[in-house]
Design a protein around this motif. Structure first.
Motif, PDB file in Angstrom:
ATOM      1  N   UNK A 324       0.653  -1.274  -0.033  1.00  0.00           N
ATOM      2  CA  UNK A 324      -0.102  -0.109  -0.079  1.00  0.00           C
ATOM      3  C   UNK A 324       0.857   1.246  -0.002  1.00  0.00           C
ATOM      4  N   UNK A 325       0.569   2.065  -0.713  1.00  0.00           N
ATOM      5  CA  UNK A 325       1.267   3.491  -0.989  1.00  0.00           C
ATOM      6  C   UNK A 325       0.273   4.620  -0.569  1.00  0.00           C
ATOM      7  N   UNK A 326       0.945   5.209   0.361  1.00  0.00           N
ATOM      8  CA  UNK A 326      -0.020   6.617   0.751  1.00  0.00           C
ATOM      9  C   UNK A 326       1.210   7.897   0.956  1.00  0.00           C
ATOM     10  N   UNK A 327       0.379   9.011   1.362  1.00  0.00           N
ATOM     11  CA  UNK A 327       1.165  10.096   1.560  1.00  0.00           C
ATOM     12  C   UNK A 327       0.833  10.756   2.949  1.00  0.00           C
ATOM     13  N   UNK A 328       1.860  10.972   3.660  1.00  0.00           N
ATOM     14  CA  UNK A 328       1.679  11.481   5.156  1.00  0.00           C
ATOM     15  C   UNK A 328       2.445  12.523   5.511  1.00  0.00           C
ATOM     16  N   UNK A 329       2.040  13.158   6.506  1.00  0.00           N
ATOM     17  CA  UNK A 329       3.117  14.067   7.153  1.00  0.00           C
ATOM     18  C   UNK A 329       3.353  13.612   8.289  1.00  0.00           C
ATOM     19  N   UNK A 330       4.824  13.362   8.351  1.00  0.00           N
ATOM     20  CA  UNK A 330       5.378  12.619   9.830  1.00  0.00           C
ATOM     21  C   UNK A 330       5.074  13.790  10.938  1.00  0.00           C
ATOM     22  N   UNK A 331       5.100  13.375  12.014  1.00  0.00           N
ATOM     23  CA  UNK A 331       5.117  14.217  13.525  1.00  0.00           C
ATOM     24  C   UNK A 331       6.470  15.002  13.351  1.00  0.00           C
ATOM     25  N   UNK A 332       5.898  16.545  13.920  1.00  0.00           N
ATOM     26  CA  UNK A 332       7.156  17.221  13.713  1.00  0.00           C
ATOM     27  C   UNK A 332       7.626  18.080  12.519  1.00  0.00           C
ATOM     28  N   UNK A 333       7.020  17.612  11.292  1.00  0.00           N
ATOM     29  CA  UNK A 333       7.377  18.185   9.940  1.00  0.00           C
ATOM     30  C   UNK A 333       6.152  18.564   9.238  1.00  0.00           C
TER      31      UNK A 333
END
Length: 541
Positions: A324-333
């Protein structure tokens, strides 16, 4: 290999303490700190004509022991300030890089000694042995002091050879940078393996080009470093407390340098005689099963997430077949990143996710229902965090793994370990033990000689030992406690339920047990265990 989060106890006050410990230990686990030199005053009465002069505090005078020399000086360098080091006595231990090469180069190891809180400290200090391999002990000082380890004794932190505050350092941030980029790659694909091995080889070439003897960064030399430190400081007897990989070094030290050891605490146990892929698979099985069982025993969790173990196995198979491919914004970024989750990535996420056990059932359920974002954020966050960049001594990592582990475990044995622990997993997942992905090809390019076979010997003897484990530990399974106790007749085996890897970092109860052990190694106080409760699992919609 050491990431820490909070325990569950009855009192709200304890939960507040744990939240503070969680924040501190998340930093310490990767080795963060900075401090200046503040010499602590000598304790005792002022000398008079009628009384002898008191001994100077350990670490305040230069001393030489054989080929090693301790020199007082500034505290070791650190990425961020560490409050626990204010008032520490510091300096540098200089030792041979390779003791088998007479007249060879020397290396320097940073030392920080945090004074006991008591006005009447015990004479035998505690030495903290860091995790990893590759973490800097000085970077874990806050965890040790917050846990009360210096109540009655000085606590000594020394940067193991090659780590952040040593000279030379064997950090290789190019590997950390590749690990960050790899969140967007299929975890265990052959193409990812080639890139991973290339990063490892570039690290090796860079270190070797600096004239570093890579074969000298291992447990045998490190155990000798600590024994030299004890002699150079003029300490007759001391105690060890090792966490995670530090238990590996502690057990080696007990075997090679038992003199001067009053007692030893090992927490998150990694026996040298067992270390490798087979044990890593077994540990994952134990930690996962402990968490799944706790959910099954909690009616609300079991009703909402029935057959959690079977569901996890199914997800591993499905993701390995179709990532599965997704796009996320990691914590602190504030920068979105692409994340690919395949079966191997899920297994490795789960190994660390036992530190946030209450979230796991809901996170797996979200993934099963087409919502991978929570797991993807956590997976990417660990690799993209600033604390994951340029702080781990990869040269020491591979020195231990490639010199002491892979020569004594065949590829067939490693694969069989995965098959026995998780028979339903695809072979491609079984072939890459959690935490040790691509280890064998990495070691092929690292190219250091095998340590003597005796490095795999079990540790025997009558040194009082506290063997601490967590019931949710998926990194070093709780069965390692009884295993080491078979040949250590004065060992006390304690498993703290519902806790992940390294219980001292997450459990007030574990801290109380550890401190009481150093008070009386024959009878640590374990009464707090009866008050522990399972976590309250998050119940999603």
């Amino acid at each position: 290999m050491t990431r820490h989060h909070a325990p569950r106890h009855h009192a709200p006050r304890h939960r507040r303490t744990v939240r503070r410990l969680r924040a501190a230990s998340a930093a310490v686990a990767t080795g963060l700190l900075v401090t200046g030199l503040l010499a602590a005053p000598a304790r005792g009465q002022s000398p008079t004509d009628a009384t002898p002069s008191p001994q100077p505090p350990v670490g305040t005078v230069a001393r030489t022991a054989g080929d090693a020399r301790f020199e007082p000086g500034p505290c070791p360098r650190t990425p961020e300030p560490v409050e626990a080091l204010e008032g520490a006595r510091c300096g540098t231990l200089t030792v041979p890089e390779n003791r088998a090469k007479a007249g060879g180069r020397t290396i320097e190891l940073g030392v920080a000694i945090v004074p006991a809180a008591s006005d009447t400290p015990k004479p035998d200090p505690i030495v903290w042995l860091a995790g990893g391999p590759g973490d800097d002990a000085v970077g874990e000082a806050q965890m040790a002091i917050d846990g009360g380890l210096n109540r009655d004794r000085d606590v000594i932190f020394m940067s193991q050879r090659g780590t952040y505050s040593a000279d030379p350092t064997l950090l290789c941030p190019n590997i950390d940078e590749f690990n960050a980029r790899s969140v967007g790659l299929v975890y265990d694909a052959p193409s990812t393996e080639r890139l991973h091995v290339a990063a490892t080889k570039a690290c090796r070439d860079q270190l070797a080009g600096r004239g570093i003897d890579l074969a000298a960064y291992n447990d045998i030399e490190s155990a000798a470093d600590y024994d030299d430190l004890r002699t150079a400081l003029g300490v007759e007897q001391w105690n060890l407390y090792g966490i995670s990989y530090g238990t590996h070094l502690a057990l080696t030290s007990m075997r090679l340098h038992p003199e001067g050891l009053r007692s030893v605490g090992i927490d998150g146990i990694l026996p040298p005689s067992r270390a490798g892929s087979v044990a890593t698979w077994s540990s994952a099985r134990q930690g996962f099963d402990g968490l799944f069982k706790a959910c099954a025993e909690q009616p609300a969790c079991n009703e909402r997430y029935p057959n959690l173990s079977a569901g996890f196995d199914r997800l591993v198979r499905e993701l390995e077949a179709e990532p599965v491919t997704t796009t996320v914004t990691p914590p602190g970024s504030d920068k979105p990143v692409k994340v690919v989750l395949d079966g191997g990535a899920l297994v490795n996420w789960m190994t660390s996710a036992t530190h946030v056990a209450p979230q796991v059932p809901a996170a797996l359920d979200e993934l099963a229902n087409g919502k991978p974002q929570r797991i993807a954020r956590q997976w990417a966050g660990g690799k993209l965090s600033p604390q994951a960049m340029g702080r781990v001594a990869h040269g020491l990592v591979y020195g231990v793994f490639c010199g002491e582990w892979t020569p004594y475990e065949s590829q067939t044995q490693a694969l069989r370990g995965g098959q026995q622990a998780f028979p339903s997993f695809p072979r491609s997942v079984q072939a890459q033990a959690p935490q040790l992905t691509f280890l064998r090809p990495d070691c092929d390019v690292w190219n250091v000689p095998a340590a003597p076979p005796s490095i795999r010997d079990v540790t025997r003897g009558d040194i009082p030992t506290l063997a601490l484990s967590g019931g949710f530990d998926a990194q070093t399974g709780a069965d390692n406690g009884p295993y080491v106790a078979r040949t250590l007749p004065r060992a006390k085996v304690v498993t703290v339920p519902y806790e992940p890897h390294v219980v001292f970092a997450t459990s007030k109860c574990a801290q109380e047990i550890a401190v009481s052990f150093f008070d009386d190694p024959a009878a640590p106080n374990t009464k707090c265990l009866k008050d522990l409760e399972p976590p309250e699992f998050e119940i999603g919609r």
